[in-house]
Design an enzyme around this catalytic site. Structure first.
Site, PDB file in Angstrom:
ATOM      1  N   ILE A   1       4.012   2.537   1.125  1.00 47.95           N
ATOM      2  CA  ILE A   1       3.834   3.453  -0.003  1.00 47.95           C
ATOM      3  C   ILE A   1       2.997   2.733  -1.054  1.00 47.95           C
ATOM      4  O   ILE A   1       3.335   1.626  -1.478  1.00 47.95           O
ATOM      5  CB  ILE A   1       5.187   3.890  -0.594  1.00 47.95           C
ATOM      6  CG1 ILE A   1       6.017   4.625   0.455  1.00 47.95           C
ATOM      7  CG2 ILE A   1       4.976   4.769  -1.819  1.00 47.95           C
ATOM      8  CD1 ILE A   1       7.425   5.002  -0.018  1.00 47.95           C
ATOM      9  N   CYS A   2       1.886   3.354  -1.446  1.00 49.08           N
ATOM     10  CA  CYS A   2       1.025   2.812  -2.497  1.00 49.08           C
ATOM     11  C   CYS A   2       0.523   1.414  -2.119  1.00 49.08           C
ATOM     12  O   CYS A   2       0.042   1.207  -1.008  1.00 49.08           O
ATOM     13  CB  CYS A   2       1.779   2.832  -3.821  1.00 49.08           C
ATOM     14  SG  CYS A   2       0.765   2.522  -5.287  1.00 49.08           S
ATOM     15  N   THR A   3       0.669   0.439  -2.997  1.00 43.11           N
ATOM     16  CA  THR A   3       0.145  -0.890  -2.713  1.00 43.11           C
ATOM     17  C   THR A   3       1.018  -1.686  -1.746  1.00 43.11           C
ATOM     18  O   THR A   3       0.717  -2.849  -1.454  1.00 43.11           O
ATOM     19  CB  THR A   3      -0.036  -1.698  -4.015  1.00 43.11           C
ATOM     20  OG1 THR A   3       1.203  -1.755  -4.715  1.00 43.11           O
ATOM     21  CG2 THR A   3      -1.105  -1.065  -4.902  1.00 43.11           C
ATOM     22  N   GLY A   4       2.041  -1.066  -1.207  1.00 37.36           N
ATOM     23  CA  GLY A   4       2.762  -1.682  -0.095  1.00 37.36           C
ATOM     24  C   GLY A   4       1.833  -1.932   1.081  1.00 37.36           C
ATOM     25  O   GLY A   4       2.113  -2.759   1.952  1.00 37.36           O
TER      26      GLY A   4
ATOM     27  N   THR B   1      -4.436   3.487  -0.037  1.00 35.91           N
ATOM     28  CA  THR B   1      -3.548   2.936  -1.061  1.00 35.91           C
ATOM     29  C   THR B   1      -3.874   3.667  -2.362  1.00 35.91           C
ATOM     30  O   THR B   1      -4.645   4.633  -2.349  1.00 35.91           O
ATOM     31  CB  THR B   1      -3.732   1.407  -1.197  1.00 35.91           C
ATOM     32  OG1 THR B   1      -2.722   0.875  -2.057  1.00 35.91           O
ATOM     33  CG2 THR B   1      -5.101   1.063  -1.741  1.00 35.91           C
TER      34      THR B   1
END
Length: 330
Positions: free
Chosen positions: A118-121, A138
């Site tokens: 999720i996102c910058t994961g 991202t």
């Protein structure tokens, strides 16, 4: 805990909480997967959160910490691993490599486990080399740095999420909800995904990509807007609409109207009209029993062939396939 929740056949989701984790994103898997139910009311997923180095407190980017009861060994039991965003990714974000602690944690993951960021994961998956040669996304604000840090990844900054089979990545923050709903839909069908979306009070499917959320210049307050033209177009969507027709609604020249429209809507008038016609067609395919030809006319596409081409380009499916999946009219 209910009996249905203790069944042994549920898909197991393990969420990796990294120091600096964003609480909102950390809670998405539990909210979507943890509350998804089958037709008989049974829970379909088991969700557990673990820490990178062991059980204990994990710092968040908010003014509180969370307490996780499992360490990274829980990753070895997962069918799906979810990596939410963190503001403290350290070398994964800045140098393109994993910290020793994070590398050791990821080593617990079994081959074949589905991986979700999720996102910058996504930085964590990329630093582990798992995204090399693959499409990924991202948060739009991080896309340029992400591509520069991981040149082997095919970064798409415009989409809400990417499903590449066993690895799925999402855009920023709330796009994690879109991705998790997509996974539920993929695993258990539209009815289950729509049900948990209703319970969560979010749309089961969000149109468009990240581009619509990127900050754009706002017109000066004294400028005339194109709102009247858009309202007029929506009321006349079934008719042929020329650019000069729209400009006349605002008493502007075509050139001025086109410039103002793009500044306010972020797309050209022609692109916006096509988007609205696609939305009208989707609505009618979902909610009416009208023929494909009639829907094409009502949406302003003119012919079924034209509508088919535009839906295929926008949604990746034909009108017939879309109706079969989403129609409430049967």
């Amino acid at each position: 805990m209910s009996a249905s929740r203790t069944a042994g056949s549920r898909h197991r989701v393990v969420v990796l909480a990294i120091d600096g984790v964003i609480p909102f994103e950390l809670g998405i898997p539990q909210r979507i997967f943890g509350r998804s139910r089958g037709a008989s009311g049974e829970y379909l997923y088991e969700v557990e959160t673990c820490g990178v180095t062991g059980a204990g407190p994990v710092r968040t980017e908010a003014d509180f910490a969370i307490l996780v009861e499992r360490g990274p060994e829980a990753l070895a039991t997962a069918d799906t691993v979810v990596v939410p965003s963190s503001y403290a990714l350290g070398p994964a974000h800045d140098e393109g490599r994993l910290s020793p602690e994070l590398a050791a944690a990821l080593a617990h993951i079994r081959p074949g486990t589905r991986l979700v960021s999720i996102c910058t994961g996504a930085y964590v998956l990329a630093a582990a080399g798992l995204l090399d040669g693959r499409p990924a996304t991202t948060h739009w604000a991080d896309a340029e740095n992400f591509q520069r840090t991981y040149p082997a990844v095919r970064v798409d900054p415009d989409v809400l999420f990417i499903d590449d089979g066993d690895i799925l990545t999402s855009a920023g923050v709330a796009a994690g909800i879109d991705l998790c709903l997509h996974i539920v839909r993929r695993d258990h069908g539209t009815a289950v995904a729509n049900d948990i979306a209703r319970r969560t009070v979010v749309p089961p499917h969000r149109d468009g990509g990240q581009a619509q959320y990127i900050e754009r210049p706002v017109p000066e307050p004294q400028w005339a807007t194109t709102t009247r033209a858009r309202a007029w177009a929506l009321a006349h969507l079934h008719e042929p609409i020329q650019l000069r027709d729209l400009a006349e609604q605002e008493s502007m020249s075509v050139r001025t109207f086109t410039r103002r429209f793009r500044e306010e809507a972020g797309v050209s008038p022609g692109q916006w009209l096509t988007q609205q016609r696609v939305e009208r067609a989707r609505h009618l395919l979902e909610s009416s029993a009208l023929s494909i030809d009639r829907i094409a006319a009502e949406s302003g596409f003119g012919t079924a062939q034209s509508m088919r081409q535009h839906l295929q380009a926008a949604l990746g499916v034909t009108p017939t396939a879309y109706r079969r999946t989403f129609s409430a009219a049967g």
